[in-house]
Design a protein around this motif. Sequence first.
Motif, PDB file in Angstrom:
ATOM      1  N   MET A   1       0.945  -1.200   0.136  1.00 55.11           N
ATOM      2  CA  MET A   1      -0.092   0.038  -0.064  1.00 55.11           C
ATOM      3  C   MET A   1       1.100   1.151   0.026  1.00 55.11           C
ATOM      4  SD  MET A   1      -3.625   1.341   0.877  1.00 55.11           S
ATOM      5  CE  MET A   1      -4.084  -0.388   0.768  1.00 55.11           C
ATOM      6  N   THR A   2       0.778   2.037  -0.806  1.00 58.26           N
ATOM      7  CA  THR A   2       1.004   3.545  -0.917  1.00 58.26           C
ATOM      8  C   THR A   2       0.375   4.626  -0.269  1.00 58.26           C
ATOM      9  OG1 THR A   2       0.391   4.146  -3.001  1.00 58.26           O
ATOM     10  CG2 THR A   2       2.238   2.784  -2.951  1.00 58.26           C
ATOM     11  N   VAL A   3       0.989   5.618   0.084  1.00 58.55           N
ATOM     12  CA  VAL A   3      -0.007   6.580   0.703  1.00 58.55           C
ATOM     13  C   VAL A   3      -0.976   7.071  -0.355  1.00 58.55           C
ATOM     14  CG1 VAL A   3       0.441   9.188   1.197  1.00 58.55           C
ATOM     15  CG2 VAL A   3       2.060   7.830   2.149  1.00 58.55           C
ATOM     16  N   GLU A   4      -0.840   7.208  -1.568  1.00 59.09           N
ATOM     17  CA  GLU A   4      -1.584   7.620  -2.830  1.00 59.09           C
ATOM     18  C   GLU A   4      -2.691   6.672  -2.873  1.00 59.09           C
ATOM     19  OE1 GLU A   4       1.833   7.445  -3.117  1.00 59.09           O
ATOM     20  OE2 GLU A   4       1.962   9.782  -2.718  1.00 59.09           O
ATOM     21  N   GLN A   5      -2.229   5.265  -2.561  1.00 61.97           N
ATOM     22  CA  GLN A   5      -3.520   4.358  -2.562  1.00 61.97           C
ATOM     23  C   GLN A   5      -4.355   4.374  -1.668  1.00 61.97           C
ATOM     24  OE1 GLN A   5      -0.674   1.062  -3.015  1.00 61.97           O
ATOM     25  NE2 GLN A   5      -1.394   0.673  -5.136  1.00 61.97           N
ATOM     26  N   GLU A  22      -4.144  12.314   6.727  1.00 61.41           N
ATOM     27  CA  GLU A  22      -2.976  12.055   5.752  1.00 61.41           C
ATOM     28  C   GLU A  22      -1.761  12.146   6.417  1.00 61.41           C
ATOM     29  OE1 GLU A  22      -0.631  14.479   2.245  1.00 61.41           O
ATOM     30  OE2 GLU A  22      -2.312  15.389   2.965  1.00 61.41           O
ATOM     31  N   ARG A  26       1.014   9.073   6.334  1.00 61.70           N
ATOM     32  CA  ARG A  26       2.542   9.531   6.057  1.00 61.70           C
ATOM     33  C   ARG A  26       3.322   8.808   7.125  1.00 61.70           C
ATOM     34  NH1 ARG A  26       2.812  11.591   1.090  1.00 61.70           N
ATOM     35  NH2 ARG A  26       1.233  12.856   0.481  1.00 61.70           N
ATOM     36  N   ASP A  29       3.857   4.968   6.170  1.00 65.09           N
ATOM     37  CA  ASP A  29       4.734   4.809   5.189  1.00 65.09           C
ATOM     38  C   ASP A  29       6.328   5.295   5.631  1.00 65.09           C
ATOM     39  OD1 ASP A  29       5.003   4.614   2.357  1.00 65.09           O
ATOM     40  OD2 ASP A  29       5.550   6.762   2.518  1.00 65.09           O
ATOM     41  N   ARG A  30       6.369   6.229   6.307  1.00 64.19           N
ATOM     42  CA  ARG A  30       7.764   6.708   6.726  1.00 64.19           C
ATOM     43  C   ARG A  30       8.530   5.552   7.703  1.00 64.19           C
ATOM     44  NH1 ARG A  30       7.163  11.563   9.544  1.00 64.19           N
ATOM     45  NH2 ARG A  30       7.276  10.280  11.401  1.00 64.19           N
ATOM     46  N   LYS A  32       7.648   2.404   8.434  1.00 61.17           N
ATOM     47  CA  LYS A  32       7.697   0.890   7.904  1.00 61.17           C
ATOM     48  C   LYS A  32       7.896   0.087   9.063  1.00 61.17           C
ATOM     49  CE  LYS A  32       9.292   2.254   3.451  1.00 61.17           C
ATOM     50  NZ  LYS A  32       8.039   3.151   3.157  1.00 61.17           N
ATOM     51  N   PHE A  82       1.534  -0.542   8.105  1.00 66.28           N
ATOM     52  CA  PHE A  82       0.889  -0.464   6.746  1.00 66.28           C
ATOM     53  C   PHE A  82       0.679  -1.696   6.257  1.00 66.28           C
ATOM     54  CE2 PHE A  82       1.729   3.440   3.769  1.00 66.28           C
ATOM     55  CZ  PHE A  82       0.305   3.715   3.739  1.00 66.28           C
ATOM     56  N   SER A  85       2.470  -4.780   0.909  1.00 63.00           N
ATOM     57  CA  SER A  85       2.153  -4.647  -0.527  1.00 63.00           C
ATOM     58  C   SER A  85       1.795  -5.874  -1.430  1.00 63.00           C
ATOM     59  CB  SER A  85       3.564  -3.965  -1.147  1.00 63.00           C
ATOM     60  OG  SER A  85       4.519  -4.443  -0.726  1.00 63.00           O
TER      61      SER A  85
END
Length: 139
Positions: A1-5, A22, A26, A29-30, A32, A82, A85
Motif C-alpha cells: 500500500m502506498t500513501v496515494e493508494q 493524511e 504518511r 509509510d515513513r 515502515k 501499513f 504490499s
Amino acid sequence: MTVEQALQLLKEEGYKFTGKREQMIRIFDREKRYLSAKDILEYMQEDYPGLSYDTIYRNLTLFENMGILEATELGGERIYRFRCSTDEHHHHLICLSCGKARHIKSCPLDAMLGEPAEFTITGHKFEIYGYCTDCKPAK
C-alpha cells in the motif's frame, strides 16, 4: 500500500480528507514498522497539540477496517503497520524493540496440519517475536 493508494481508497469510500488522516498515513509509510496509538500521538502532537487518543483510535480502526493498516497485539497493546504490499500468503517476524517486521514465506500451519479433514480454513495469523540484528540485546 502506498500513501496515494490509501488516500484514494478513503476518497472512494466517501471519507472526508483531513490533514490528520493524511499525516497518520504518511507516518506509517515513513516508519515502515508497527506503531502504537501512543507512538502516533507523539509524532503528531507538535502539529496538532489538542489531538486526542479518541481521534487516533477512531482513525486507526477505520484504516484497519479498510485494509490500509494491519494490526496485532503485543504486550496487551494493539499495534499497527501499513498493510503489506503483497497479497501473497505470508507471515511475519516482528522485532520487539523497533517494531520492524520481516516476511516469512513458508506457512508453519502447512507443516502442523496439512489439509485438515472436515474443516475449511478461511484465515489464520502466525507471528514470531524476537529481535532484529540491529536491536539484538547484548548477552
